[in-house]
Design a protein around this motif. Sequence first.
Motif, PDB file in Angstrom:
ATOM      1  N   THR A 266       0.920  -1.261  -0.129  1.00  0.00           N
ATOM      2  CA  THR A 266      -0.105   0.114   0.184  1.00  0.00           C
ATOM      3  C   THR A 266       0.814   1.091   0.042  1.00  0.00           C
ATOM      4  O   THR A 266       2.075   1.459   0.345  1.00  0.00           O
ATOM      5  N   LEU A 267       0.179   2.205  -0.265  1.00  0.00           N
ATOM      6  CA  LEU A 267       1.033   3.763  -0.084  1.00  0.00           C
ATOM      7  C   LEU A 267       1.627   3.721   1.126  1.00  0.00           C
ATOM      8  O   LEU A 267       2.700   4.274   1.415  1.00  0.00           O
ATOM      9  N   LYS A 268       0.831   3.499   2.267  1.00  0.00           N
ATOM     10  CA  LYS A 268       1.542   3.526   3.453  1.00  0.00           C
ATOM     11  C   LYS A 268       2.628   2.620   3.798  1.00  0.00           C
ATOM     12  O   LYS A 268       3.528   3.109   4.494  1.00  0.00           O
ATOM     13  N   ASP A 269       2.681   1.588   3.085  1.00  0.00           N
ATOM     14  CA  ASP A 269       3.859   0.648   3.150  1.00  0.00           C
ATOM     15  C   ASP A 269       5.104   1.098   2.562  1.00  0.00           C
ATOM     16  O   ASP A 269       6.156   1.057   3.023  1.00  0.00           O
ATOM     17  N   LEU A 270       4.866   1.850   1.589  1.00  0.00           N
ATOM     18  CA  LEU A 270       5.932   2.145   0.877  1.00  0.00           C
ATOM     19  C   LEU A 270       6.628   3.806   0.740  1.00  0.00           C
ATOM     20  O   LEU A 270       7.798   4.028   0.791  1.00  0.00           O
ATOM     21  N   ALA A 271       5.817   4.588   0.849  1.00  0.00           N
ATOM     22  CA  ALA A 271       6.062   5.920   0.773  1.00  0.00           C
ATOM     23  C   ALA A 271       6.979   6.587   1.427  1.00  0.00           C
ATOM     24  O   ALA A 271       7.628   7.492   1.297  1.00  0.00           O
ATOM     25  N   PRO A 272       6.942   6.085   2.983  1.00  0.00           N
ATOM     26  CA  PRO A 272       7.857   6.558   4.271  1.00  0.00           C
ATOM     27  C   PRO A 272       9.174   6.442   3.869  1.00  0.00           C
ATOM     28  O   PRO A 272      10.209   6.985   4.499  1.00  0.00           O
ATOM     29  N   ASP A 275      14.053   4.447  -0.056  1.00  0.00           N
ATOM     30  CA  ASP A 275      14.313   3.998  -1.246  1.00  0.00           C
ATOM     31  C   ASP A 275      13.124   4.303  -2.178  1.00  0.00           C
ATOM     32  O   ASP A 275      13.077   3.892  -3.473  1.00  0.00           O
ATOM     33  N   CYS A 276      12.128   5.139  -1.679  1.00  0.00           N
ATOM     34  CA  CYS A 276      10.968   5.810  -2.340  1.00  0.00           C
ATOM     35  C   CYS A 276      11.446   7.089  -2.950  1.00  0.00           C
ATOM     36  O   CYS A 276      11.895   8.110  -2.051  1.00  0.00           O
ATOM     37  N   THR A 277      11.399   7.422  -4.287  1.00  0.00           N
ATOM     38  CA  THR A 277      11.802   8.680  -4.693  1.00  0.00           C
ATOM     39  C   THR A 277      10.782   9.541  -4.676  1.00  0.00           C
ATOM     40  O   THR A 277       9.683   9.441  -4.558  1.00  0.00           O
ATOM     41  N   ASN A 278      11.011  11.108  -4.488  1.00  0.00           N
ATOM     42  CA  ASN A 278      10.244  12.097  -4.747  1.00  0.00           C
ATOM     43  C   ASN A 278       9.375  11.855  -5.761  1.00  0.00           C
ATOM     44  O   ASN A 278       8.049  12.419  -6.114  1.00  0.00           O
ATOM     45  N   GLU A 279      10.035  11.468  -7.114  1.00  0.00           N
ATOM     46  CA  GLU A 279       9.403  11.390  -8.357  1.00  0.00           C
ATOM     47  C   GLU A 279       8.136  10.352  -7.932  1.00  0.00           C
ATOM     48  O   GLU A 279       7.127  10.416  -8.624  1.00  0.00           O
ATOM     49  N   TRP A 353       0.673  14.277   4.106  1.00  0.00           N
ATOM     50  CA  TRP A 353       1.429  13.236   4.328  1.00  0.00           C
ATOM     51  C   TRP A 353       2.725  13.023   3.612  1.00  0.00           C
ATOM     52  O   TRP A 353       3.855  12.327   3.947  1.00  0.00           O
ATOM     53  N   LEU A 354       2.518  12.775   2.087  1.00  0.00           N
ATOM     54  CA  LEU A 354       3.485  12.432   1.299  1.00  0.00           C
ATOM     55  C   LEU A 354       4.530  13.638   1.392  1.00  0.00           C
ATOM     56  O   LEU A 354       5.798  13.068   1.390  1.00  0.00           O
ATOM     57  N   ILE A 355       4.487  14.733   1.477  1.00  0.00           N
ATOM     58  CA  ILE A 355       5.321  15.940   1.752  1.00  0.00           C
ATOM     59  C   ILE A 355       6.223  15.523   2.743  1.00  0.00           C
ATOM     60  O   ILE A 355       7.314  15.731   2.631  1.00  0.00           O
ATOM     61  N   ARG A 356       5.345  15.226   3.777  1.00  0.00           N
ATOM     62  CA  ARG A 356       6.163  15.181   5.184  1.00  0.00           C
ATOM     63  C   ARG A 356       7.360  13.989   4.712  1.00  0.00           C
ATOM     64  O   ARG A 356       8.301  14.103   5.303  1.00  0.00           O
ATOM     65  N   TRP A 357       7.039  12.952   4.176  1.00  0.00           N
ATOM     66  CA  TRP A 357       8.018  11.761   4.054  1.00  0.00           C
ATOM     67  C   TRP A 357       8.781  12.278   2.996  1.00  0.00           C
ATOM     68  O   TRP A 357      10.025  11.473   2.797  1.00  0.00           O
ATOM     69  N   SER A 358       8.499  13.183   1.983  1.00  0.00           N
ATOM     70  CA  SER A 358       9.655  13.441   1.221  1.00  0.00           C
ATOM     71  C   SER A 358      10.799  14.106   1.829  1.00  0.00           C
ATOM     72  O   SER A 358      11.777  14.354   1.293  1.00  0.00           O
TER      73      SER A 358
END
Length: 389
Positions: A266-272, A275-279, A353-358
């Motif tokens: 899920t997005l929750k699993d991967l985004a934080p 190794d997940c890029t801002n792209e 939430w995505l911005i915070r993890w970026s």
Amino acid sequence: MQEFYFESITWDLTFNLESEITLYVRHSGAAFRICYDPRILAVSPSVLDQHHESYRILHKDDPDGGSFEEAERLRKPFEELMTQMAPPMESIWHLHSYLYPPWFILEARVAESSSHIQPHFKVALSRQESPRPGEYVNSNFLQAHLSPLLNSELNRYSSRQVQVLAQTPQLVPSRVLVDGTVYFFKPWVSGRVHGYHELQAYRKILADTEASPPLLADARICRLYGLIIDNDDDVLQHYPLDNSEENHCGTRLVGLLLTYIENRGTLKDLAPWDDCTNEDRLRWSRQVHHSVECLHNAGVIWGDAKPENVLINMEGDAWLIDFGGSYTRGWVDEDKRETVEGDRQGVQRIDDWLIRWSRQPVTRIKRNGEGEGRRQGGSVEGGKEVGGL
């Protein structure tokens, strides 16, 4: 399939050392009820003492306090007997075998001079005592939501036509094969309000797709492709009818066939993670926005907008799942639940939430001889996979 899965464990909630302990276990296409009765175990004082200690541990109901390990210990003496009694492994396993398994009652016994449990087969149930799978199609609650789908060209199958390819950790079929196409199987739970809301959403999606194909063509969303309905031949041979059910036709909705999304998590699993890029995060944000906009243009509400309800497929694209409505605190305010405004609020909070993890991603720690521990790609459709006792 060699796994053992606890469906539930029961004991007296009011503290009582003389309480029975009953385990409900699934194994290899069969269902077992394992009974520990202190009156039977009393012939061996040491075994009875152990039973009292097991009850104390379970009564605390604390997974961190050893309750899971204790349940495993209680099941262990019965594993060989369950394996012997389970039906032979089928080369092709169908959903019908999961929904209507043979039921056996096993009992813990002990010799007077022994301190070891002796597993004993007590009886095979001719009629299952577990809740019936699914819900009658003409029930007062389901009929209004299901009738338009039954009157449409949506495919209908019996559980005998559905081949099981994979299961969840709880041994519930998940990835299934029907007429050469792979789907996600979602069991139908009777009386679940979210399920009725979900049927309504899928009905709108189907109607809008037929009326205006371009409207949802680009939306990455989970869709309904078929209904699994069992008639009286599959249902009533297992269960007696009570007086309140005499007017039902005997045909039950037992599950839905949905889009199978092979996914990385899920997005929750991967985004934080780092190794997940801002792209990646930016692409997922744009895809979520686009799919939600497509839904709104078709008059459909996503509902429970949150990262757990976004799957990232193997190609790295974001897919929306779970149209059961409701809301999750922190993502959608209660007064905006199941509204366009609530969806937009949830999507904006996903962006934040995505911005915070970026800005501050989490670094994975690799251990010697181990991988990174990322969950294997699989298929999940909505909801949480909940284990436990």
